[in-house]
Design a protein around this motif. Sequence first.
Motif: not given
Length: 304
Positions: A253-259, A294-297
């Motif tokens: 969720h935090m990754f999606l918010v960041f993006l 996947i590296q970004d994540f």
Amino acid sequence: NDIPPSSALEKISEDEAVQIIGEPLLPLQSTTLRDYVDHSETLAKLVHLGVDLSQVEKRQKAGQLLLTLDFEKDIRKILLFLKDVGVEDNQLGPFLTKNPYILGEDLEALETRVAYLKSKKFGKSEIAQMVSRAPYLLLFSVERLDNRLGFFKNELGLSVKKTKDLVIRLPRLLTGRLEPVKENLQVCQIELGFQRNEIQQIVYKTPKILTASKKRLTQIFDYLHNIMGIPHHMLTRFPQVFNSKLLRIRERHMFLVFLGRAQYDPAQPSYISLDKLVSLPDEVFCTEIAKASIQDFENFLKTI
């Protein structure tokens, strides 16, 4: 947790056990069943079947029970019965390792319990599956099995067919304690605020919720509902999210918010279903959902 019924444990008193162990043939002062194998044809045959005696002796009074039984007289008929019920040959050892007490049960009582399940329209393969997945199932009386099926049917307001389907998928609902189940139903209704018909759908889709830890349920709900803003009706549609790890939900969720991609409203074009959010492997989640590598994540996770 499955708890064997007390009757199976009460086959033999301490005094009787001491007398059996005191027979001159058997090594005295022994703490492990392994030491008896050379002296006991019964134990030798059980080991040959794949029974793990080191596990059996951890179960209360199970070791003493096995030492009182005769393979030809007591055990063979139970093995034939289990095979008839549908326990595969290669599963007999693991099954008896988990539930050695069944060897001390009355064959007629066991047959009556299977006949009861058949009378409730459970098919042969369904009974085999339930017995394999909940090895203590056949230690329980017909009254108890009947009460349990009645409890789930009434408490959840399910049809007979759906009640059956529920316990086929999670047969330990018939063998485990009811207190945690009742508590989880209360938590869903009172603390999490689901309606009765929503709870019915949630439990039917993911029966494990009934035996999940209360703390985990409330933590996951709190995050999904209060932080991600997911309404009750959406959680009812995707209750499998309660089976996933909070850490996985939070990181994604935090990754999606960041993006700028955290959109869980089905009315929006960039909608992401909760199912996809939690069930996809990391690589697929990144490429298909987050549209990132996947590296970004992995780099993002180091920053949180």
